[in-house]
Design an enzyme around this catalytic site. Sequence first.
Site, PDB file in Angstrom:
ATOM      1  N   ASP A 146       0.922  -1.074   0.014  1.00 15.89           N
ATOM      2  CA  ASP A 146      -0.065   0.442   0.059  1.00 15.89           C
ATOM      3  C   ASP A 146       0.821   0.900  -0.105  1.00 15.89           C
ATOM      4  O   ASP A 146       1.825   1.284  -0.092  1.00 15.89           O
ATOM      5  CB  ASP A 146      -1.062   0.245   1.082  1.00 15.89           C
ATOM      6  N   ASP A 156       0.058   5.275   0.720  1.00 14.64           N
ATOM      7  CA  ASP A 156      -0.094   5.867   1.443  1.00 14.64           C
ATOM      8  C   ASP A 156      -0.706   5.714   3.320  1.00 14.64           C
ATOM      9  O   ASP A 156      -1.162   4.805   3.256  1.00 14.64           O
ATOM     10  CB  ASP A 156      -1.238   6.776   1.617  1.00 14.64           C
ATOM     11  N   GLY A 161     -10.568   7.274  -1.312  1.00 12.34           N
ATOM     12  CA  GLY A 161     -10.338   7.964  -2.745  1.00 12.34           C
ATOM     13  C   GLY A 161     -10.492   9.042  -2.262  1.00 12.34           C
ATOM     14  O   GLY A 161     -11.390   9.555  -2.247  1.00 12.34           O
ATOM     15  N   LYS A 210      -5.825  18.971  -6.726  1.00 10.92           N
ATOM     16  CA  LYS A 210      -5.550  18.486  -6.063  1.00 10.92           C
ATOM     17  C   LYS A 210      -4.321  17.685  -5.742  1.00 10.92           C
ATOM     18  O   LYS A 210      -3.126  18.197  -5.678  1.00 10.92           O
ATOM     19  CB  LYS A 210      -6.946  17.794  -5.087  1.00 10.92           C
TER      20      LYS A 210
HETATM   21  C1  XBP Z   1      -5.072   5.965   0.911  1.00  9.67           C
HETATM   22  C2  XBP Z   1      -6.106   7.310   0.081  1.00  9.67           C
HETATM   23  C3  XBP Z   1      -6.467   8.148  -0.655  1.00  9.67           C
HETATM   24  C4  XBP Z   1      -5.030   9.166  -0.464  1.00  9.67           C
HETATM   25  C5  XBP Z   1      -6.016  10.243  -1.258  1.00  9.67           C
HETATM   26  O1  XBP Z   1      -4.367   5.543  -0.699  1.00  9.67           O
HETATM   27  O2  XBP Z   1      -7.083   6.072   0.664  1.00  9.67           O
HETATM   28  O3  XBP Z   1      -7.478   8.186  -1.227  1.00  9.67           O
HETATM   29  O4  XBP Z   1      -5.925   9.180   1.142  1.00  9.67           O
HETATM   30  O5  XBP Z   1      -5.432   9.733  -2.337  1.00  9.67           O
HETATM   31  P1  XBP Z   1      -3.552   4.098   0.031  1.00  9.67           P
HETATM   32  P2  XBP Z   1      -6.756  10.441  -3.558  1.00  9.67           P
HETATM   33  O6  XBP Z   1      -4.561   3.149  -0.545  1.00  9.67           O
HETATM   34  O7  XBP Z   1      -2.642   4.049  -0.263  1.00  9.67           O
HETATM   35  O8  XBP Z   1      -3.960   3.863   1.719  1.00  9.67           O
HETATM   36  O9  XBP Z   1      -6.912  12.143  -3.625  1.00  9.67           O
HETATM   37  O10 XBP Z   1      -5.378  10.144  -4.661  1.00  9.67           O
HETATM   38  O11 XBP Z   1      -7.579   9.542  -3.553  1.00  9.67           O
HETATM   39 MG    MG Z   2      -2.627   3.341   3.424  1.00 12.65          MG
END
Ligand code: XBP
Ligand code: MG
Length: 222
Positions: A7, A9, A49, A77
Amino acid sequence: MKALVFDVDGTLAETETVHLAAFNAAFAAAGLPWTWSEQAYARLLTTTGGKERIARYLREAGDDPERHPVAALHADKTARYAAMIADEAALRPGVAALIAEARSHGLRLAVATTTTPDNVEALVQATMGVPAGALFEVIAAGDMVAAKKPAPDVYRLALERLGLAAEDCLAFEDSRNGLLAAKAAGLRTVVVPSRFTAGEDFAGADLVLPSLAGWSLEVAPA
Ligand code: XBP
Ligand code: MG
Protein backbone atom coordinates in the site's frame (compact mmCIF):
# COMPACT_ATOMS: atom_id res chain seq x y z
CA MET A 1 6.95 -16.07 -1.18
CA LYS A 2 7.53 -14.45 -4.55
CA ALA A 3 6.39 -10.83 -4.21
CA LEU A 4 5.73 -8.02 -1.73
CA VAL A 5 2.69 -5.82 -2.45
CA PHE A 6 2.78 -2.40 -0.79
CA ASP A 7 0.00 0.00 0.00
CA VAL A 8 1.23 3.60 -0.42
CA ASP A 9 -0.39 6.24 1.77
CA GLY A 10 0.36 5.62 5.40
CA THR A 11 2.44 2.51 4.63
CA LEU A 12 5.38 3.67 2.51
CA ALA A 13 5.21 7.15 4.04
CA GLU A 14 3.02 9.27 6.31
CA THR A 15 1.49 11.21 3.42
CA GLU A 16 -1.99 12.11 4.65
CA THR A 17 -1.14 15.49 6.19
CA VAL A 18 0.23 16.46 2.76
CA HIS A 19 -2.92 15.13 1.06
CA LEU A 20 -4.98 17.21 3.53
CA ALA A 21 -3.00 20.37 2.72
CA ALA A 22 -3.45 19.69 -1.00
CA PHE A 23 -7.23 19.23 -0.62
CA ASN A 24 -7.54 22.51 1.32
CA ALA A 25 -5.31 24.35 -1.19
CA ALA A 26 -7.42 23.10 -4.09
CA PHE A 27 -10.65 24.16 -2.36
CA ALA A 28 -9.21 27.64 -1.65
CA ALA A 29 -7.92 28.02 -5.22
CA ALA A 30 -11.44 27.26 -6.48
CA GLY A 31 -12.88 29.91 -4.16
CA LEU A 32 -14.79 27.29 -2.18
CA PRO A 33 -15.38 27.91 1.55
CA TRP A 34 -14.41 24.34 2.45
CA THR A 35 -11.59 23.76 4.90
CA TRP A 36 -10.98 20.32 6.38
CA SER A 37 -9.48 20.18 9.89
CA GLU A 38 -7.25 17.23 10.79
CA GLN A 39 -10.10 15.91 12.94
CA ALA A 40 -12.60 16.13 10.09
CA TYR A 41 -10.07 14.57 7.71
CA ALA A 42 -9.39 11.68 10.08
CA ARG A 43 -13.11 10.83 9.87
CA LEU A 44 -13.35 11.36 6.10
CA LEU A 45 -10.28 9.12 5.58
CA THR A 46 -12.44 6.05 6.18
CA THR A 47 -13.74 6.75 2.68
CA THR A 48 -10.97 5.78 0.27
CA GLY A 49 -10.32 7.81 -2.87
CA GLY A 50 -10.08 11.58 -3.01
CA LYS A 51 -13.09 12.10 -5.30
CA GLU A 52 -15.19 9.75 -3.19
CA ARG A 53 -14.03 11.58 -0.05
CA ILE A 54 -15.05 15.00 -1.45
CA ALA A 55 -18.43 13.57 -2.47
CA ARG A 56 -18.99 12.14 1.02
CA TYR A 57 -18.09 15.50 2.62
CA LEU A 58 -20.61 17.27 0.38
CA ARG A 59 -23.40 14.77 1.06
CA GLU A 60 -22.78 15.01 4.80
CA ALA A 61 -23.00 18.81 4.46
CA GLY A 62 -26.39 18.42 2.75
CA ASP A 63 -24.95 19.42 -0.62
CA ASP A 64 -25.11 17.50 -3.91
CA PRO A 65 -21.72 16.39 -5.33
CA GLU A 66 -23.26 16.58 -8.82
CA ARG A 67 -23.42 20.37 -8.40
CA HIS A 68 -19.65 20.63 -8.10
CA PRO A 69 -16.71 19.82 -10.47
CA VAL A 70 -15.39 17.09 -8.15
CA ALA A 71 -13.12 15.45 -10.73
CA ALA A 72 -11.57 18.80 -11.72
CA LEU A 73 -11.07 19.75 -8.07
CA HIS A 74 -9.39 16.40 -7.46
CA ALA A 75 -7.12 16.81 -10.48
CA ASP A 76 -5.99 20.18 -9.11
CA LYS A 77 -5.48 18.64 -5.67
CA THR A 78 -3.35 15.90 -7.22
CA ALA A 79 -1.13 18.44 -8.97
CA ARG A 80 -0.72 20.34 -5.70
CA TYR A 81 0.06 17.13 -3.78
CA ALA A 82 2.79 16.18 -6.27
CA ALA A 83 4.43 19.59 -5.78
CA MET A 84 4.12 19.48 -1.98
CA ILE A 85 5.28 15.88 -1.48
CA ALA A 86 8.55 16.63 -3.27
CA ASP A 87 9.64 18.72 -0.27
CA GLU A 88 7.99 16.83 2.56
CA ALA A 89 8.32 13.15 1.82
CA ALA A 90 10.18 10.65 3.95
CA LEU A 91 9.73 6.88 3.90
CA ARG A 92 8.50 5.35 7.15
CA PRO A 93 11.18 3.59 9.23
CA GLY A 94 12.31 0.26 7.84
CA VAL A 95 10.67 0.64 4.42
CA ALA A 96 13.85 1.30 2.43
CA ALA A 97 15.69 -1.54 4.20
CA LEU A 98 12.83 -3.99 3.57
CA ILE A 99 12.71 -3.05 -0.12
CA ALA A 100 16.49 -3.54 -0.37
CA GLU A 101 16.24 -6.92 1.43
CA ALA A 102 13.44 -8.04 -0.86
CA ARG A 103 15.44 -7.12 -3.94
CA SER A 104 18.52 -8.92 -2.62
CA HIS A 105 16.36 -12.05 -2.24
CA GLY A 106 15.02 -11.68 -5.80
CA LEU A 107 11.49 -10.95 -4.62
CA ARG A 108 9.25 -8.99 -6.99
CA LEU A 109 7.75 -5.68 -5.83
CA ALA A 110 4.30 -4.24 -6.52
CA VAL A 111 2.01 -1.45 -5.35
CA ALA A 112 -1.72 -1.70 -4.65
CA THR A 113 -3.07 1.73 -3.73
CA THR A 114 -6.18 3.89 -3.79
CA THR A 115 -4.24 7.02 -4.69
CA THR A 116 -3.41 8.02 -8.27
CA PRO A 117 -0.46 6.73 -10.30
CA ASP A 118 0.79 10.35 -10.46
CA ASN A 119 0.93 10.46 -6.67
CA VAL A 120 2.84 7.15 -6.53
CA GLU A 121 5.34 8.53 -9.02
CA ALA A 122 5.76 11.77 -7.04
CA LEU A 123 6.27 9.94 -3.74
CA VAL A 124 8.78 7.39 -5.06
CA GLN A 125 10.76 10.04 -6.92
CA ALA A 126 10.84 12.24 -3.81
CA THR A 127 11.83 9.47 -1.38
CA MET A 128 13.83 7.01 -3.50
CA GLY A 129 15.11 9.24 -6.30
CA VAL A 130 14.01 6.81 -9.02
CA PRO A 131 10.90 6.47 -11.21
CA ALA A 132 8.26 4.34 -9.46
CA GLY A 133 8.37 1.89 -12.37
CA ALA A 134 12.08 1.26 -11.77
CA LEU A 135 11.30 -0.09 -8.31
CA PHE A 136 7.78 -1.56 -8.59
CA GLU A 137 7.17 -3.98 -11.42
CA VAL A 138 3.41 -3.51 -11.04
CA ILE A 139 1.57 -0.37 -9.89
CA ALA A 140 -2.15 -0.99 -9.38
CA ALA A 141 -3.63 2.38 -8.41
CA GLY A 142 -6.63 4.67 -8.12
CA ASP A 143 -9.21 4.52 -10.89
CA MET A 144 -7.63 1.47 -12.55
CA VAL A 145 -10.32 -0.40 -10.62
CA ALA A 146 -14.00 0.47 -10.29
CA ALA A 147 -14.29 -0.48 -6.63
CA LYS A 148 -11.68 0.98 -4.26
CA LYS A 149 -10.53 -0.50 -0.94
CA PRO A 150 -11.95 -2.23 1.13
CA ALA A 151 -12.96 -3.99 -2.10
CA PRO A 152 -10.27 -6.50 -3.18
CA ASP A 153 -10.17 -5.21 -6.77
CA VAL A 154 -6.87 -3.33 -6.65
CA TYR A 155 -5.08 -6.30 -5.04
CA ARG A 156 -6.63 -8.67 -7.57
CA LEU A 157 -5.36 -6.38 -10.35
CA ALA A 158 -1.85 -6.42 -8.86
CA LEU A 159 -1.90 -10.25 -8.66
CA GLU A 160 -3.18 -10.51 -12.23
CA ARG A 161 -0.44 -8.23 -13.55
CA LEU A 162 2.19 -10.08 -11.51
CA GLY A 163 0.85 -13.39 -12.75
CA LEU A 164 1.06 -14.70 -9.20
CA ALA A 165 -1.33 -16.41 -6.80
CA ALA A 166 -2.28 -14.61 -3.59
CA GLU A 167 -0.48 -17.21 -1.48
CA ASP A 168 2.80 -16.29 -3.18
CA CYS A 169 2.54 -12.67 -2.06
CA LEU A 170 2.71 -10.67 1.17
CA ALA A 171 0.80 -7.39 1.53
CA PHE A 172 1.77 -4.38 3.65
CA GLU A 173 -0.99 -2.03 4.77
CA ASP A 174 -1.70 0.73 7.32
CA SER A 175 -5.52 0.85 7.45
CA ARG A 176 -8.50 -1.38 8.13
CA ASN A 177 -9.83 -0.68 4.64
CA GLY A 178 -6.52 -1.81 3.19
CA LEU A 179 -6.37 -4.90 5.41
CA LEU A 180 -9.89 -5.92 4.36
CA ALA A 181 -9.02 -5.42 0.69
CA ALA A 182 -5.81 -7.48 0.87
CA LYS A 183 -7.41 -10.29 2.92
CA ALA A 184 -10.44 -10.44 0.62
CA ALA A 185 -7.98 -10.94 -2.25
CA GLY A 186 -6.37 -13.78 -0.26
CA LEU A 187 -3.04 -12.18 0.70
CA ARG A 188 -1.31 -12.59 4.01
CA THR A 189 -1.07 -9.06 5.37
CA VAL A 190 1.32 -7.17 7.64
CA VAL A 191 -0.27 -4.04 9.13
CA VAL A 192 1.81 -1.06 10.26
CA PRO A 193 -0.78 1.37 11.70
CA SER A 194 -0.15 4.99 10.75
CA ARG A 195 -0.91 8.38 12.25
CA PHE A 196 -4.55 8.45 11.14
CA THR A 197 -5.29 4.70 11.45
CA ALA A 198 -3.73 3.86 14.82
CA GLY A 199 -7.05 3.21 16.54
CA GLU A 200 -8.62 1.02 13.86
CA ASP A 201 -9.59 -2.67 14.17
CA PHE A 202 -6.92 -4.85 12.55
CA ALA A 203 -8.52 -8.20 13.39
CA GLY A 204 -7.55 -10.67 10.69
CA ALA A 205 -4.07 -9.23 10.13
CA ASP A 206 -1.31 -11.84 9.99
CA LEU A 207 1.00 -9.47 11.83
CA VAL A 208 0.62 -5.95 13.31
CA LEU A 209 3.82 -3.96 13.87
CA PRO A 210 4.38 -0.41 15.11
CA SER A 211 6.69 0.03 12.11
CA LEU A 212 8.93 -1.99 9.79
CA ALA A 213 12.05 -0.74 11.56
CA GLY A 214 14.32 -3.70 12.25
CA TRP A 215 11.82 -6.18 10.78
CA SER A 216 13.10 -8.76 8.33
CA LEU A 217 11.58 -11.13 5.83
CA GLU A 218 13.25 -13.95 7.79
CA VAL A 219 10.41 -13.63 10.31
CA ALA A 220 7.65 -13.02 7.75
CA PRO A 221 4.29 -14.74 8.33
CA ALA A 222 4.52 -18.24 6.86
C1 XBP B 1 -5.17 6.22 0.72
C2 XBP B 1 -6.37 6.83 0.14
C3 XBP B 1 -6.21 7.93 -0.89
C4 XBP B 1 -5.43 9.10 -0.28
C5 XBP B 1 -5.61 10.36 -1.08
O1 XBP B 1 -4.64 5.39 -0.30
O2 XBP B 1 -7.48 6.43 0.46
O3 XBP B 1 -7.51 8.35 -1.25
O4 XBP B 1 -5.97 9.38 1.03
O5 XBP B 1 -5.20 10.14 -2.41
P1 XBP B 1 -3.84 4.01 0.08
P2 XBP B 1 -6.20 10.48 -3.63
O6 XBP B 1 -4.66 2.91 -0.52
O7 XBP B 1 -2.48 4.19 -0.56
O8 XBP B 1 -3.73 3.92 1.60
O9 XBP B 1 -6.72 11.88 -3.37
O10 XBP B 1 -5.32 10.38 -4.84
O11 XBP B 1 -7.27 9.42 -3.56
MG1 MG C 1 -2.88 3.27 3.24
